[in-house]
Scaffold this motif. Structure first.
Motif, PDB file in Angstrom:
ATOM      1  N   ILE A   3       0.836  -1.197   0.000  1.00  0.00           N
ATOM      2  CA  ILE A   3       0.000   0.000   0.000  1.00  0.00           C
ATOM      3  C   ILE A   3       0.873   1.248   0.000  1.00  0.00           C
ATOM      4  CG2 ILE A   3      -0.396   0.279   2.490  1.00  0.00           C
ATOM      5  CD1 ILE A   3      -2.981   0.653  -0.362  1.00  0.00           C
ATOM      6  N   ASP A   4       2.015   1.210   0.689  1.00  0.00           N
ATOM      7  CA  ASP A   4       2.913   2.366   0.675  1.00  0.00           C
ATOM      8  C   ASP A   4       3.438   2.644  -0.735  1.00  0.00           C
ATOM      9  OD1 ASP A   4       2.670   3.048   3.378  1.00  0.00           O
ATOM     10  OD2 ASP A   4       4.254   1.649   3.971  1.00  0.00           O
ATOM     11  N   ALA A   5       3.740   1.602  -1.483  1.00  0.00           N
ATOM     12  CA  ALA A   5       4.192   1.775  -2.865  1.00  0.00           C
ATOM     13  C   ALA A   5       3.071   2.348  -3.730  1.00  0.00           C
ATOM     14  CB  ALA A   5       4.694   0.452  -3.436  1.00  0.00           C
ATOM     15  N   GLN A   6       1.846   1.859  -3.530  1.00  0.00           N
ATOM     16  CA  GLN A   6       0.702   2.395  -4.285  1.00  0.00           C
ATOM     17  C   GLN A   6       0.506   3.884  -3.972  1.00  0.00           C
ATOM     18  OE1 GLN A   6      -0.858   1.059  -6.728  1.00  0.00           O
ATOM     19  NE2 GLN A   6      -1.037  -1.150  -6.428  1.00  0.00           N
ATOM     20  N   VAL A   7       0.595   4.237  -2.699  1.00  0.00           N
ATOM     21  CA  VAL A   7       0.419   5.633  -2.282  1.00  0.00           C
ATOM     22  C   VAL A   7       1.505   6.504  -2.922  1.00  0.00           C
ATOM     23  CG1 VAL A   7       0.528   7.201  -0.294  1.00  0.00           C
ATOM     24  CG2 VAL A   7      -0.840   5.107  -0.160  1.00  0.00           C
ATOM     25  N   ALA A   8       2.738   6.043  -2.909  1.00  0.00           N
ATOM     26  CA  ALA A   8       3.838   6.810  -3.487  1.00  0.00           C
ATOM     27  C   ALA A   8       3.656   6.993  -4.992  1.00  0.00           C
ATOM     28  CB  ALA A   8       5.172   6.123  -3.193  1.00  0.00           C
ATOM     29  N   ARG A   9       3.236   5.941  -5.696  1.00  0.00           N
ATOM     30  CA  ARG A   9       3.035   6.030  -7.148  1.00  0.00           C
ATOM     31  C   ARG A   9       1.894   6.984  -7.476  1.00  0.00           C
ATOM     32  NH1 ARG A   9       5.628   1.147  -9.244  1.00  0.00           N
ATOM     33  NH2 ARG A   9       5.028   1.577 -11.376  1.00  0.00           N
ATOM     34  N   MET A  10       0.821   6.928  -6.684  1.00  0.00           N
ATOM     35  CA  MET A  10      -0.295   7.858  -6.901  1.00  0.00           C
ATOM     36  C   MET A  10       0.152   9.290  -6.673  1.00  0.00           C
ATOM     37  SD  MET A  10      -3.296   6.788  -7.959  1.00  0.00           S
ATOM     38  CE  MET A  10      -4.485   7.947  -7.283  1.00  0.00           C
ATOM     39  N   LYS A  11       0.902   9.523  -5.597  1.00  0.00           N
ATOM     40  CA  LYS A  11       1.356  10.883  -5.285  1.00  0.00           C
ATOM     41  C   LYS A  11       2.238  11.433  -6.404  1.00  0.00           C
ATOM     42  CE  LYS A  11       3.483  13.677  -1.714  1.00  0.00           C
ATOM     43  NZ  LYS A  11       4.023  13.729  -0.372  1.00  0.00           N
ATOM     44  N   ALA A  12       3.086  10.587  -6.965  1.00  0.00           N
ATOM     45  CA  ALA A  12       3.984  11.022  -8.033  1.00  0.00           C
ATOM     46  C   ALA A  12       3.235  11.309  -9.335  1.00  0.00           C
ATOM     47  CB  ALA A  12       5.067   9.972  -8.265  1.00  0.00           C
ATOM     48  N   ALA A  13       2.288  10.448  -9.688  1.00  0.00           N
ATOM     49  CA  ALA A  13       1.609  10.568 -10.980  1.00  0.00           C
ATOM     50  C   ALA A  13       0.367  11.460 -10.935  1.00  0.00           C
ATOM     51  CB  ALA A  13       1.226   9.183 -11.496  1.00  0.00           C
ATOM     52  N   TRP A  14      -0.313  11.487  -9.798  1.00  0.00           N
ATOM     53  CA  TRP A  14      -1.579  12.215  -9.665  1.00  0.00           C
ATOM     54  C   TRP A  14      -1.535  13.060  -8.384  1.00  0.00           C
ATOM     55  CZ3 TRP A  14      -5.051  11.721 -13.632  1.00  0.00           C
ATOM     56  CH2 TRP A  14      -4.852  10.651 -14.514  1.00  0.00           C
ATOM     57  N   PRO A  15      -0.680  14.079  -8.347  1.00  0.00           N
ATOM     58  CA  PRO A  15      -0.486  14.832  -7.105  1.00  0.00           C
ATOM     59  C   PRO A  15      -1.716  15.573  -6.596  1.00  0.00           C
ATOM     60  CG  PRO A  15       0.616  15.920  -8.938  1.00  0.00           C
ATOM     61  CD  PRO A  15       0.140  14.587  -9.445  1.00  0.00           C
ATOM     62  N   LEU A  16      -2.702  15.815  -7.443  1.00  0.00           N
ATOM     63  CA  LEU A  16      -3.906  16.507  -6.999  1.00  0.00           C
ATOM     64  C   LEU A  16      -4.944  15.561  -6.392  1.00  0.00           C
ATOM     65  CD1 LEU A  16      -4.302  19.187  -9.807  1.00  0.00           C
ATOM     66  CD2 LEU A  16      -3.175  19.377  -7.574  1.00  0.00           C
ATOM     67  N   PHE A  17      -4.670  14.256  -6.437  1.00  0.00           N
ATOM     68  CA  PHE A  17      -5.538  13.296  -5.745  1.00  0.00           C
ATOM     69  C   PHE A  17      -5.086  13.244  -4.288  1.00  0.00           C
ATOM     70  CE2 PHE A  17      -7.471  12.193  -9.574  1.00  0.00           C
ATOM     71  CZ  PHE A  17      -8.510  11.313  -9.340  1.00  0.00           C
ATOM     72  N   THR A  18      -6.063  13.214  -3.391  1.00  0.00           N
ATOM     73  CA  THR A  18      -5.788  13.191  -1.957  1.00  0.00           C
ATOM     74  C   THR A  18      -5.951  11.773  -1.441  1.00  0.00           C
ATOM     75  OG1 THR A  18      -6.642  15.439  -1.776  1.00  0.00           O
ATOM     76  CG2 THR A  18      -6.461  14.180   0.268  1.00  0.00           C
ATOM     77  N   VAL A  19      -4.981  11.319  -0.671  1.00  0.00           N
ATOM     78  CA  VAL A  19      -5.083   9.993  -0.062  1.00  0.00           C
ATOM     79  C   VAL A  19      -5.749  10.142   1.306  1.00  0.00           C
ATOM     80  CG1 VAL A  19      -2.776  10.026   0.972  1.00  0.00           C
ATOM     81  CG2 VAL A  19      -3.870   7.840   0.440  1.00  0.00           C
ATOM     82  N   HIS A  20      -6.635   9.217   1.614  1.00  0.00           N
ATOM     83  CA  HIS A  20      -7.365   9.184   2.881  1.00  0.00           C
ATOM     84  C   HIS A  20      -7.250   7.781   3.468  1.00  0.00           C
ATOM     85  CE1 HIS A  20      -9.614  12.780   1.468  1.00  0.00           C
ATOM     86  NE2 HIS A  20      -9.660  12.135   0.324  1.00  0.00           N
ATOM     87  N   ASN A  21      -7.408   7.699   4.750  1.00  0.00           N
ATOM     88  CA  ASN A  21      -7.584   6.403   5.417  1.00  0.00           C
ATOM     89  C   ASN A  21      -6.522   5.366   5.066  1.00  0.00           C
ATOM     90  OD1 ASN A  21     -10.636   7.360   4.445  1.00  0.00           O
ATOM     91  ND2 ASN A  21     -10.449   6.983   6.639  1.00  0.00           N
ATOM     92  N   ILE A  22      -5.264   5.762   5.083  1.00  0.00           N
ATOM     93  CA  ILE A  22      -4.208   4.756   4.878  1.00  0.00           C
ATOM     94  C   ILE A  22      -4.194   3.857   6.109  1.00  0.00           C
ATOM     95  CG2 ILE A  22      -1.754   4.324   4.570  1.00  0.00           C
ATOM     96  CD1 ILE A  22      -1.537   7.133   3.363  1.00  0.00           C
ATOM     97  N   ASP A  23      -4.337   2.569   5.876  1.00  0.00           N
ATOM     98  CA  ASP A  23      -4.319   1.589   6.965  1.00  0.00           C
ATOM     99  C   ASP A  23      -3.239   0.567   6.624  1.00  0.00           C
ATOM    100  OD1 ASP A  23      -4.758  -0.595   8.678  1.00  0.00           O
ATOM    101  OD2 ASP A  23      -6.913  -0.207   8.770  1.00  0.00           O
ATOM    102  N   ARG A  24      -2.094   0.713   7.252  1.00  0.00           N
ATOM    103  CA  ARG A  24      -0.982  -0.180   6.933  1.00  0.00           C
ATOM    104  C   ARG A  24      -1.229  -1.595   7.439  1.00  0.00           C
ATOM    105  NH1 ARG A  24       0.782   4.857   7.078  1.00  0.00           N
ATOM    106  NH2 ARG A  24       2.138   5.529   5.372  1.00  0.00           N
ATOM    107  N   ALA A  25      -1.985  -1.752   8.506  1.00  0.00           N
ATOM    108  CA  ALA A  25      -2.303  -3.094   9.004  1.00  0.00           C
ATOM    109  C   ALA A  25      -3.193  -3.826   7.998  1.00  0.00           C
ATOM    110  CB  ALA A  25      -2.990  -3.014  10.369  1.00  0.00           C
TER     111      ALA A  25
END
Length: 144
Positions: A3-25
């Motif tokens: 999930i951390d890799a997915q979040v990083a890829r989204m942030k890099a490619a789609w910086p105007l998208f906001t990530v919510h509710n990251i649950d690493r567990a």
């Protein structure tokens, strides 16, 4: 892909998208953001949990239905009707797997779906390809 890799890829490619509710567990996250691939601006939500397929919803504007359309009132979505998720790939055909980045597959495919949807609203014909609900399943490939 974690999930951390997915979040990083989204942030890099789609910086105007906001990530919510990251649950690493649970290895899950949710993103929201706007796209305007053709005629209208859409707010999308993407929900993803590692091990499950990503789910994409159009939050605004409400999707228009065409009752009586030969391809269905709203083609290429999964139920329920009051909260449909977009059908962006065929899981039975192996078109998406858990090593793929949402930023490079799911979100661009959602933009393509919206263009096909807008064209469908104008013409009544879905030009996006894929199987419709009720189409026969794909033939199974035998492995030796």
């Amino acid at each position: 892909m974690s999930i951390d890799a997915q979040v990083a890829r989204m942030k890099a490619a789609w910086p105007l998208f906001t990530v919510h509710n990251i649950d690493r567990a649970q290895q899950s996250a949710r993103w929201t953001g706007h796209v305007e691939p053709h005629l209208t601006r859409y707010k999308l939500e993407i929900r993803y949990e590692v091990g499950n397929f990503p789910e994409v919803r159009v939050l605004t504007p409400p999707l228009t239905r065409l009752p009586g359309n030969a391809e269905g009132a709203l083609p290429h979505v999964y139920p329920p009707a009051d909260d449909p998720t977009l059908c962006l790939f065929d899981p039975e055909a192996g078109q998406w797997d858990f090593s793929m980045a949402i930023a490079e597959t799911t979100l661009p495919w959602a933009c393509d779906w919206i263009v096909c949807y807008e064209f469908w609203l104008i013409t009544g014909v879905w030009r996006g390809g894929g199987r419709h609900a009720g189409d026969p399943p794909l033939p199974r490939k035998e492995t030796l």
